[in-house]
Write an enzyme that holds these catalytic residues in place. Structure first.
Site, PDB file in Angstrom:
ATOM      1  N   ASP A 271       0.478  -1.225  -0.254  1.00  0.00           N
ATOM      2  CA  ASP A 271      -0.032   0.209  -0.227  1.00  0.00           C
ATOM      3  C   ASP A 271       0.838   1.746  -0.010  1.00  0.00           C
ATOM      4  O   ASP A 271       1.503   1.256   0.009  1.00  0.00           O
ATOM      5  CB  ASP A 271      -1.047   0.285   1.095  1.00  0.00           C
ATOM      6  CG  ASP A 271      -2.142   0.311   0.715  1.00  0.00           C
ATOM      7  OD1 ASP A 271      -2.404   1.419  -0.137  1.00  0.00           O
ATOM      8  OD2 ASP A 271      -2.848   0.270   1.290  1.00  0.00           O
ATOM      9  N   GLU A 462     -10.734   5.929   4.821  1.00  0.00           N
ATOM     10  CA  GLU A 462      -9.668   5.442   5.470  1.00  0.00           C
ATOM     11  C   GLU A 462      -9.580   6.144   7.451  1.00  0.00           C
ATOM     12  O   GLU A 462     -10.906   6.045   7.760  1.00  0.00           O
ATOM     13  CB  GLU A 462      -8.092   5.749   4.721  1.00  0.00           C
ATOM     14  CG  GLU A 462      -8.157   5.139   3.797  1.00  0.00           C
ATOM     15  CD  GLU A 462      -6.514   5.540   2.849  1.00  0.00           C
ATOM     16  OE1 GLU A 462      -5.567   5.196   3.804  1.00  0.00           O
ATOM     17  OE2 GLU A 462      -6.921   5.405   1.676  1.00  0.00           O
TER      18      GLU A 462
END
Length: 581
Positions: A271, A462
């Site tokens: 990521d 997020e």
């Protein structure tokens, strides 16, 4: 040849040029959330992506890049693209055919701009709705997540991946839906420090997973098993930790379990800047990630540092050449499957497929199918004759309806892209002059038979969306109260990325509808509210009635939560006891 490590590098488009891609033979380029070239339109995207691909073909071996993007609910960074409901809404449809068709439409719109890799689907099984990524998961039911996630992968790949398909990415491996509240802060990378002044965020996302292996496999691994069977070619590792060990540095999970036991033959990508979090010493961090099984490292801002470090680590023996060979072989295998290693296609997907009428109609149908009736005391449907008092900012706001991951990383309110709002649908379906709209519900002394009010969350992504308190803000409660005084029957529409604590709303309203984050064709909500289509959606997660039902809060008091699978739509047998009290 130590140049092969360059295939293991993925760089953000905003910090590299096509000439640098050629000179360094970079393996991949991405547009992160909001990483939009030019004016953000499909044609600007196509021009920019083509330039990067052409640059890669000028590299020493001419190996083309795999261009990636966060196309998580349609090609959502592109102005004018079709923005589909976020995954939690699609989970309410429980329909793999819908999800497969939506992913196929998203793939065509993505491929039309030249990008051939989507960082989707998210296979999280969210257990705590305070998590800012809750809406990225399909459901809290791992079996449903597996079914819908597999359908999404099949849709992204299509019947011929090399022709019009887009490589899907199953993420984030593994267990992120079980991260524990309050364990995230110490893991944050300094690039997130700008958020501290906002007083919330990253309290759960990127945190620690503290379940045993049986639960990890039974709940959170199951969707990935299904995804691999469906042909997943890339997997993104999870930011979080499992009992304190970062998943990007977890050899047992990435190599022994994923690649060994499950037989995954594609490649693992890290990521955004996640490798930097593994150790304060960058050499150690890179060695940990690659030796644990990460094949492609997302270094959005500095490919030189990564490539130089990786070469030195191989030369010193800290990374085996065989590990590099394995990673590069996996990357090239995926590029070959996507048809990138041959001559460029002469017939790309036409650009006019982006935001086309067919895809918008599909999105509108998905919006109708995703809406869930939480409560109905005989107020639904609202008849077209009205009169109707309509209030709430979200009724007429595309940006709020789309939520995060839309045009920009965080998303934002306002007319950020093309589409139709809930209010557009109400006006289209009602009789002339039947609807009066005021976002603030200031109708003076005017009364009406029916009222419809929206309450909402503002867009977030997020860990920036981690919230300790999911109560409805007081200004929105006041809005509902104002309209309640003016109408005989009141319908409240909740536009949110997760369940909110709406018990005060339930006491005021005659009907409550969960619309989730419907996307660019939010007028589909009006179609079910006004009876042009039936309500068929059911809750993909349990919906709490009080804060004691959330996370690890002690005790259960007050009304029982609406359970997963609940619907109070007319004719439904899945109503919870007391919903109509």
């Amino acid at each position: 040849n130590l140049r092969r490590q360059r295939q293991m590098c993925i760089r953000d488009r905003g910090s590299i040029t096509p000439d640098e891609v050629a000179d360094w033979a970079i393996g991949s380029v991405l547009s992160g959330g909001g990483g939009n070239p030019g004016d953000g339109t499909a044609s600007a995207w196509r021009e920019a992506v083509d330039a990067f691909v052409e640059g890669s073909r000028r590299s020493r071996l001419g190996i083309p890049i795999l261009y990636g993007t966060d196309a998580v609910h349609g090609h959502n960074n592109v102005i004018g693209a079709t923005i589909f409901p976020h995954n939690l809404g699609l989970g309410a449809t429980a329909d793999p055919e819908f999800v497969r068709a939506i992913a196929r439409a998203g793939a065509l719109e993505t491929a039309a701009t030249g990008a051939r890799w989507s960082f989707a689907p998210c296979l999280a099984v969210p257990q705590d709705i305070r998590w800012g990524r809750t809406y990225e998961g399909f459901s809290a039911d791992p079996e449903l997540v597996g079914v819908l996630g597999s359908a999404a992968i099949e849709g992204w790949h299509g019947d011929d991946l090399a022709a019009t398909g887009v490589v899907a990415c199953a993420k984030h491996f593994v267990g992120e839906g079980a991260m524990v509240w309050g364990t995230a802060g110490r893991h944050r990378h300094p690039w997130m420090d700008w958020w501290d002044g906002w007083g919330s965020g990253w309290l759960l996302d990127q945190g620690d997973i503290q379940i045993d292996e049986d639960e990890l496999r039974r709940v959170h691994l199951m969707p990935f098993v299904a995804a691999i069977r469906a042909g997943a070619l890339t997997v993104m590792a999870c930011y979080g930790s499992w009992h304190g060990r970062r998943l990007h540095a977890h050899h047992r999970l990435l190599t022994e379990l994923l690649k060994g036991e499950l037989g995954f033959e594609g490649f693992v990508v890290s990521d955004w800047m996640a490798v930097d979090q593994l150790d304060a010493d960058y050499d150690t961090a890179v060695a940990l990630a690659i030796n644990s099984g990460v094949d492609m490292v997302m270094v959005p801002f500095d490919h030189r540092r990564f490539v130089t470090t990786a070469v030195e680590l191989v030369e010193s023996g800290r990374i085996a050449r065989e590990r590099v060979d394995d990673a590069v072989r996996r990357i090239l295998r995926v590029k070959a499957a996507a048809g990138l290693l041959g001559e460029p296609t002469q017939d790309p997907v036409p650009i006019d497929v982006v935001g086309c009428d067919e895809h918008r109609a599909l999105a509108r149908a998905a919006v109708r199918a995703s809406a869930v009736v939480l409560v109905d005391r005989g107020a639904l449907p609202i008849p077209p004759a009205g009169p109707i008092l309509a209030a709430g900012e979200a009724l007429d706001d595309i940006g709020i309806a789309c939520g995060g991951w839309t045009i920009s990383w965080e998303g934002s309110p306002g007319p950020i892209t093309d589409g139709s709002t809930v209010l557009d649908g109400l006006l289209r379906l009602s009789e002339s002059d039947a609807v009066r709209y005021d976002p603030n519900g200031e109708f003076g002394t005017e009364d009406a038979a029916f009222g419809i009010v929206s309450i909402h969350e503002l867009p977030y992504v997020e860990g920036a969306g981690d919230r300790a308190d999911l109560s409805v803000p007081s200004d929105l409660l006041d809005l509902v109260r104002r309209v309640r005084q003016r109408v005989r029957q009141l319908v409240v529409v909740v536009i949110s990325g997760r369940p909110l604590l709406i018990e005060p709303i339930v006491e005021l309203a005659d009907a409550v509808v969960a619309a989730w984050l419907p996307g660019s064709e939010a007028d589909g909500i009006a179609e079910v509210v006004m009876g042009a289509a039936p309500f068929t959606g059911r809750l993909p997660v349990a919906w709490p009635r009080t804060c004691q039902h959330i996370g690890d809060a002690p005790g259960v008091h007050g009304p029982a939560p609406w359970p997963m699978g609940h619907s109070a739509a007319s004719g439904s047998s899945a109503t919870a006891e007391g919903d109509r009290a």
